[in-house]
Design a protein around this motif. Sequence first.
Motif, short mmCIF file in Angstrom:
data_model
loop_
_atom_site.label_atom_id
_atom_site.label_comp_id
_atom_site.label_asym_id
_atom_site.label_seq_id
_atom_site.Cartn_x
_atom_site.Cartn_y
_atom_site.Cartn_z
N GLY A 150 4.79 10.86 1.37
CA GLY A 150 3.80 10.58 0.34
C GLY A 150 4.40 9.80 -0.82
N GLY A 151 3.70 8.75 -1.24
CA GLY A 151 4.16 7.92 -2.34
C GLY A 151 5.01 6.74 -1.93
N ARG A 152 5.53 6.75 -0.69
CA ARG A 152 6.36 5.64 -0.23
C ARG A 152 5.50 4.40 -0.02
NH1 ARG A 152 11.23 6.90 2.40
NH2 ARG A 152 11.51 4.63 2.42
N ARG A 153 6.07 3.24 -0.33
CA ARG A 153 5.35 1.97 -0.19
C ARG A 153 5.45 1.43 1.23
NH1 ARG A 153 4.40 -0.79 -5.26
NH2 ARG A 153 5.23 0.44 -6.97
N VAL A 154 4.39 0.77 1.65
CA VAL A 154 4.33 0.11 2.96
C VAL A 154 3.98 -1.35 2.70
CG1 VAL A 154 3.09 0.02 5.16
CG2 VAL A 154 3.59 2.23 4.11
N ALA A 155 4.81 -2.26 3.19
CA ALA A 155 4.52 -3.68 3.06
C ALA A 155 3.36 -4.05 3.96
CB ALA A 155 5.76 -4.50 3.43
N THR A 183 -6.61 -0.77 5.39
CA THR A 183 -7.58 0.29 5.10
C THR A 183 -7.38 0.74 3.66
OG1 THR A 183 -7.48 1.00 7.40
CG2 THR A 183 -8.36 2.58 5.82
N THR A 184 -8.48 0.88 2.92
CA THR A 184 -8.36 1.28 1.52
C THR A 184 -7.85 2.72 1.41
OG1 THR A 184 -10.61 2.17 1.37
CG2 THR A 184 -10.32 -0.21 0.91
N ASP A 185 -7.26 3.03 0.25
CA ASP A 185 -6.76 4.39 0.02
C ASP A 185 -7.88 5.40 0.16
OD1 ASP A 185 -4.29 3.30 -0.48
OD2 ASP A 185 -4.29 3.72 -2.64
N THR A 193 0.87 -1.17 0.00
CA THR A 193 0.00 0.00 0.00
C THR A 193 0.91 1.22 0.00
OG1 THR A 193 -1.91 1.00 1.10
CG2 THR A 193 -0.21 0.12 2.54
N ARG A 194 0.37 2.36 -0.27
CA ARG A 194 1.20 3.57 -0.35
C ARG A 194 0.73 4.61 0.67
NH1 ARG A 194 4.37 4.36 -4.96
NH2 ARG A 194 4.05 2.84 -6.61
#
Length: 194
Positions: free
Chosen positions: A10-15, A24-26, A2-3
């Motif tokens: 902002g924009g960084r990925r999260v495993a 939780t959805t964007d 997810t980002r």
Amino acid sequence: MTRIIAGELGGRRVAVPPKGTRPTTDRVREAVFSRLEHAGALRGARVLDLFAGSGALAFEALSRGAADAVLVEAAATAARVAQSNVAELRLQARARVVKERVLPFLTRSQERWDLVLLDPPYDIARADLAGVLEALAPRVAPDGTVVLEWAARAGDAPWPTGLTATGAKAYGETAVHYAEATRAPGERTGSVDA
């Protein structure tokens, strides 16, 4: 993956854990954090993320100006993923992962938080969630905010004395409930006099 949506990360990925969590959805995260930013609940806030999973909610708060965060997650795999995300995002000075069940953590804790984010399993028993919220209430700073993400079909949040509902919004199967800490009579806010 997810980002993080906005802010310094902002924009960084999260495993995310391979199973056992429901990120939780964007769309929901964007709505929640827009509301929190508009209310001034993020800048400099001490954040508690309960049932943290990957930690995405805490990381979004930190990205948008929160001071620090404690992430509480009982599942070993999810806690490891959250810890890995802390390292990957270089947030070791601002974020701490606690591998523990939420209720024992709240029972032993003496800290207070400005913003509490809860994303329990949708199938949590209402009585169990009520017990968590009861234990949480004294741990929320005066005028602090609590955000609960829960199944829309579950109905109203079981807010205890000390937490006052300030709104709720449904997003399909998900409902987000908001509450604020109720200040005790005579309790003051702001800095302590020097």
